[in-house]
Scaffold this motif. Structure first.
Motif, PDB file in Angstrom:
ATOM      1  N   PRO A 281      -2.818 -32.082 -29.173  1.00 48.77           N
ATOM      2  CA  PRO A 281      -3.077 -33.090 -30.202  1.00 48.77           C
ATOM      3  C   PRO A 281      -4.545 -33.037 -30.634  1.00 48.77           C
ATOM      4  CG  PRO A 281      -1.810 -34.038 -28.399  1.00 48.77           C
ATOM      5  CD  PRO A 281      -2.247 -32.676 -27.950  1.00 48.77           C
ATOM      6  N   PRO A 282      -4.825 -33.272 -31.912  1.00 47.77           N
ATOM      7  CA  PRO A 282      -6.208 -33.190 -32.400  1.00 47.77           C
ATOM      8  C   PRO A 282      -7.201 -34.039 -31.597  1.00 47.77           C
ATOM      9  CG  PRO A 282      -4.689 -33.413 -34.241  1.00 47.77           C
ATOM     10  CD  PRO A 282      -3.878 -33.561 -32.987  1.00 47.77           C
ATOM     11  N   ALA A 283      -6.844 -35.274 -31.254  1.00 45.32           N
ATOM     12  CA  ALA A 283      -7.760 -36.150 -30.511  1.00 45.32           C
ATOM     13  C   ALA A 283      -8.040 -35.592 -29.116  1.00 45.32           C
ATOM     14  CB  ALA A 283      -7.193 -37.561 -30.412  1.00 45.32           C
ATOM     15  N   PHE A 284      -7.071 -34.925 -28.531  1.00 48.82           N
ATOM     16  CA  PHE A 284      -7.245 -34.326 -27.205  1.00 48.82           C
ATOM     17  C   PHE A 284      -8.291 -33.220 -27.289  1.00 48.82           C
ATOM     18  CE2 PHE A 284      -6.117 -31.576 -23.641  1.00 48.82           C
ATOM     19  CZ  PHE A 284      -5.899 -32.499 -22.632  1.00 48.82           C
ATOM     20  N   GLN A 285      -8.133 -32.365 -28.267  1.00 57.26           N
ATOM     21  CA  GLN A 285      -9.036 -31.234 -28.453  1.00 57.26           C
ATOM     22  C   GLN A 285     -10.430 -31.707 -28.874  1.00 57.26           C
ATOM     23  OE1 GLN A 285      -7.516 -28.459 -31.293  1.00 57.26           O
ATOM     24  NE2 GLN A 285      -8.844 -26.812 -30.581  1.00 57.26           N
ATOM     25  N   GLN A 286     -10.508 -32.604 -29.836  1.00 59.02           N
ATOM     26  CA  GLN A 286     -11.787 -33.068 -30.371  1.00 59.02           C
ATOM     27  C   GLN A 286     -12.642 -33.790 -29.334  1.00 59.02           C
ATOM     28  OE1 GLN A 286     -10.373 -35.453 -33.600  1.00 59.02           O
ATOM     29  NE2 GLN A 286      -9.928 -33.687 -34.907  1.00 59.02           N
ATOM     30  N   ASN A 287     -12.003 -34.393 -28.353  1.00 54.49           N
ATOM     31  CA  ASN A 287     -12.737 -35.143 -27.335  1.00 54.49           C
ATOM     32  C   ASN A 287     -12.928 -34.365 -26.044  1.00 54.49           C
ATOM     33  OD1 ASN A 287     -13.277 -37.979 -28.428  1.00 54.49           O
ATOM     34  ND2 ASN A 287     -11.171 -37.575 -29.054  1.00 54.49           N
ATOM     35  N   GLY A 288     -12.566 -33.086 -26.057  1.00 53.23           N
ATOM     36  CA  GLY A 288     -12.795 -32.234 -24.894  1.00 53.23           C
ATOM     37  C   GLY A 288     -12.062 -32.691 -23.646  1.00 53.23           C
ATOM     38  N   CYS A 289     -10.875 -33.221 -23.807  1.00 49.62           N
ATOM     39  CA  CYS A 289     -10.094 -33.683 -22.651  1.00 49.62           C
ATOM     40  C   CYS A 289      -9.646 -32.481 -21.818  1.00 49.62           C
ATOM     41  CB  CYS A 289      -8.884 -34.489 -23.119  1.00 49.62           C
ATOM     42  SG  CYS A 289      -9.323 -35.969 -24.050  1.00 49.62           S
ATOM     43  N   LYS A 290      -9.532 -32.710 -20.538  1.00 51.05           N
ATOM     44  CA  LYS A 290      -9.167 -31.649 -19.588  1.00 51.05           C
ATOM     45  C   LYS A 290      -7.652 -31.540 -19.465  1.00 51.05           C
ATOM     46  CE  LYS A 290      -9.780 -30.314 -14.782  1.00 51.05           C
ATOM     47  NZ  LYS A 290     -10.383 -30.643 -13.492  1.00 51.05           N
ATOM     48  N   ALA A 291      -7.161 -30.294 -19.466  1.00 51.56           N
ATOM     49  CA  ALA A 291      -5.732 -30.033 -19.262  1.00 51.56           C
ATOM     50  C   ALA A 291      -5.553 -29.345 -17.919  1.00 51.56           C
ATOM     51  CB  ALA A 291      -5.192 -29.153 -20.384  1.00 51.56           C
ATOM     52  N   VAL A 292      -4.542 -29.780 -17.161  1.00 55.04           N
ATOM     53  CA  VAL A 292      -4.253 -29.185 -15.851  1.00 55.04           C
ATOM     54  C   VAL A 292      -2.776 -28.840 -15.759  1.00 55.04           C
ATOM     55  CG1 VAL A 292      -6.141 -30.405 -14.681  1.00 55.04           C
ATOM     56  CG2 VAL A 292      -3.859 -31.414 -14.703  1.00 55.04           C
ATOM     57  N   SER A 293      -2.475 -27.862 -14.914  1.00 56.67           N
ATOM     58  CA  SER A 293      -1.072 -27.489 -14.720  1.00 56.67           C
ATOM     59  C   SER A 293      -0.370 -28.551 -13.877  1.00 56.67           C
ATOM     60  CB  SER A 293      -0.972 -26.124 -14.047  1.00 56.67           C
ATOM     61  OG  SER A 293      -1.535 -26.175 -12.749  1.00 56.67           O
ATOM     62  N   TRP A 294       0.931 -28.593 -14.004  1.00 54.17           N
ATOM     63  CA  TRP A 294       1.766 -29.583 -13.333  1.00 54.17           C
ATOM     64  C   TRP A 294       1.963 -29.170 -11.875  1.00 54.17           C
ATOM     65  CZ3 TRP A 294       6.771 -31.712 -15.945  1.00 54.17           C
ATOM     66  CH2 TRP A 294       7.406 -32.605 -15.096  1.00 54.17           C
ATOM     67  N   GLU A 295       0.923 -29.296 -11.099  1.00 53.02           N
ATOM     68  CA  GLU A 295       0.966 -29.094  -9.650  1.00 53.02           C
ATOM     69  C   GLU A 295       0.452 -30.389  -9.039  1.00 53.02           C
ATOM     70  OE1 GLU A 295      -1.596 -25.763  -9.088  1.00 53.02           O
ATOM     71  OE2 GLU A 295      -0.218 -24.369 -10.053  1.00 53.02           O
ATOM     72  N   HIS A 296       1.138 -30.890  -8.071  1.00 51.58           N
ATOM     73  CA  HIS A 296       0.858 -32.232  -7.561  1.00 51.58           C
ATOM     74  C   HIS A 296      -0.605 -32.464  -7.212  1.00 51.58           C
ATOM     75  CE1 HIS A 296       5.321 -32.045  -6.379  1.00 51.58           C
ATOM     76  NE2 HIS A 296       5.180 -32.447  -7.613  1.00 51.58           N
ATOM     77  N   ALA A 297      -1.175 -31.603  -6.398  1.00 47.79           N
ATOM     78  CA  ALA A 297      -2.561 -31.808  -5.972  1.00 47.79           C
ATOM     79  C   ALA A 297      -3.514 -31.734  -7.158  1.00 47.79           C
ATOM     80  CB  ALA A 297      -2.944 -30.775  -4.916  1.00 47.79           C
ATOM     81  N   THR A 298      -3.241 -30.830  -8.089  1.00 52.35           N
ATOM     82  CA  THR A 298      -4.091 -30.669  -9.269  1.00 52.35           C
ATOM     83  C   THR A 298      -4.013 -31.905 -10.164  1.00 52.35           C
ATOM     84  OG1 THR A 298      -3.695 -28.291  -9.181  1.00 52.35           O
ATOM     85  CG2 THR A 298      -4.587 -29.151 -11.229  1.00 52.35           C
ATOM     86  N   VAL A 299      -2.815 -32.406 -10.369  1.00 52.38           N
ATOM     87  CA  VAL A 299      -2.635 -33.596 -11.210  1.00 52.38           C
ATOM     88  C   VAL A 299      -3.324 -34.801 -10.567  1.00 52.38           C
ATOM     89  CG1 VAL A 299      -0.941 -35.230 -12.162  1.00 52.38           C
ATOM     90  CG2 VAL A 299      -0.497 -32.766 -12.265  1.00 52.38           C
ATOM     91  N   MET A 300      -3.146 -34.991  -9.275  1.00 49.36           N
ATOM     92  CA  MET A 300      -3.760 -36.142  -8.605  1.00 49.36           C
ATOM     93  C   MET A 300      -5.281 -36.067  -8.650  1.00 49.36           C
ATOM     94  SD  MET A 300      -1.566 -38.350  -7.987  1.00 49.36           S
ATOM     95  CE  MET A 300      -2.745 -39.472  -7.286  1.00 49.36           C
ATOM     96  N   LYS A 301      -5.831 -34.885  -8.445  1.00 44.28           N
ATOM     97  CA  LYS A 301      -7.295 -34.728  -8.519  1.00 44.28           C
ATOM     98  C   LYS A 301      -7.786 -35.027  -9.932  1.00 44.28           C
ATOM     99  CE  LYS A 301     -11.195 -31.698  -7.526  1.00 44.28           C
ATOM    100  NZ  LYS A 301     -12.049 -32.664  -8.118  1.00 44.28           N
ATOM    101  N   ALA A 302      -7.079 -34.546 -10.944  1.00 41.51           N
ATOM    102  CA  ALA A 302      -7.476 -34.792 -12.330  1.00 41.51           C
ATOM    103  C   ALA A 302      -7.395 -36.284 -12.664  1.00 41.51           C
ATOM    104  CB  ALA A 302      -6.606 -33.975 -13.284  1.00 41.51           C
ATOM    105  N   ILE A 303      -6.355 -36.962 -12.183  1.00 41.16           N
ATOM    106  CA  ILE A 303      -6.224 -38.411 -12.409  1.00 41.16           C
ATOM    107  C   ILE A 303      -7.386 -39.139 -11.742  1.00 41.16           C
ATOM    108  CG2 ILE A 303      -4.867 -40.470 -11.813  1.00 41.16           C
ATOM    109  CD1 ILE A 303      -2.338 -38.744 -12.273  1.00 41.16           C
ATOM    110  N   GLU A 304      -7.677 -38.774 -10.510  1.00 40.74           N
ATOM    111  CA  GLU A 304      -8.770 -39.418  -9.774  1.00 40.74           C
ATOM    112  C   GLU A 304     -10.111 -39.173 -10.475  1.00 40.74           C
ATOM    113  OE1 GLU A 304     -10.519 -41.823  -7.007  1.00 40.74           O
ATOM    114  OE2 GLU A 304      -8.412 -41.516  -7.402  1.00 40.74           O
ATOM    115  N   ASP A 305     -10.381 -37.921 -10.874  1.00 39.62           N
ATOM    116  CA  ASP A 305     -11.631 -37.594 -11.567  1.00 39.62           C
ATOM    117  C   ASP A 305     -11.758 -38.371 -12.870  1.00 39.62           C
ATOM    118  OD1 ASP A 305     -12.195 -35.835  -9.514  1.00 39.62           O
ATOM    119  OD2 ASP A 305     -11.774 -34.022 -10.686  1.00 39.62           O
TER     120      ASP A 305
END
Length: 166
Positions: free
Chosen positions: A137-161
């Motif tokens: 989505p344009p707002a995602f890209q324009q604001n430099g949001c981080k994308a992570v793969s759907w792996e449990h530990a990775t998702v939880m770390k990204a949510i926490e960060d």
């Protein structure tokens, strides 16, 4: 002269205190469950429901409280829909965007990202597979949001960060 009813705690006050104590104890044990809003295109509902289910499974290391829209609002009134979605976003610390071809072009997903950022929420994207999507989505890209793969530990770390950076 004494007497009167003065000074006791109301049931609602006690319940509020109990919740705060439970949250602090969970934080002390490192068991904080983050409150998230999941932004997605309705055509991706099956994938999002799988993510929700995994977060509820005690045997998984993916844990969050989902405050997102479960059923589409039965309304054509955009202001009504936005008001209800804002209430859900306000209850969360992080918005998780399910990234797909459909969400990349969804005006509602884009609005939810913008609204989340405007309200000071952390925003991350989650995608299936090994490769990040080429379109977001344009707002995602324009604001430099981080994308992570759907792996449990990775998702939880990204949510926490994202929760800590907001």
């Amino acid at each position: 002269m004494g007497g009167g009813t003065g000074g006791g705690l109301l049931g609602s006050d006690i319940k509020g205190l109990e919740e705060k104590v439970k949250q602090r104890l969970a934080e002390a044990k490192g068991e904080v469950s983050r409150h998230v809003f999941i932004s997605f295109d309705h055509e991706d509902l099956n994938d999002v429901n799988l993510l929700r289910g995994q977060a509820k499974n005690d045997n998984m290391d993916l844990q969050f409280d989902d405050h997102s829209v479960k059923e589409p609002y039965d309304s054509n009134n955009a202001d009504y829909i936005k008001r209800n979605i804002r209430e859900k976003i306000d209850r969360c610390s992080v918005t998780v965007v399910y990234l797909s071809d459909k969400s990349a072009t969804s005006k509602w997903v884009n609005w939810e990202i913008e609204e989340s950022l405007k309200r000071g929420k952390g925003v991350i994207g989650v995608y299936k597979g090994d490769t990040p999507p080429t379109r977001t989505p344009p707002a995602f890209q324009q604001n430099g949001c981080k994308a992570v793969s759907w792996e449990h530990a990775t998702v939880m770390k990204a949510i926490e960060d994202a929760s800590l950076k907001r």
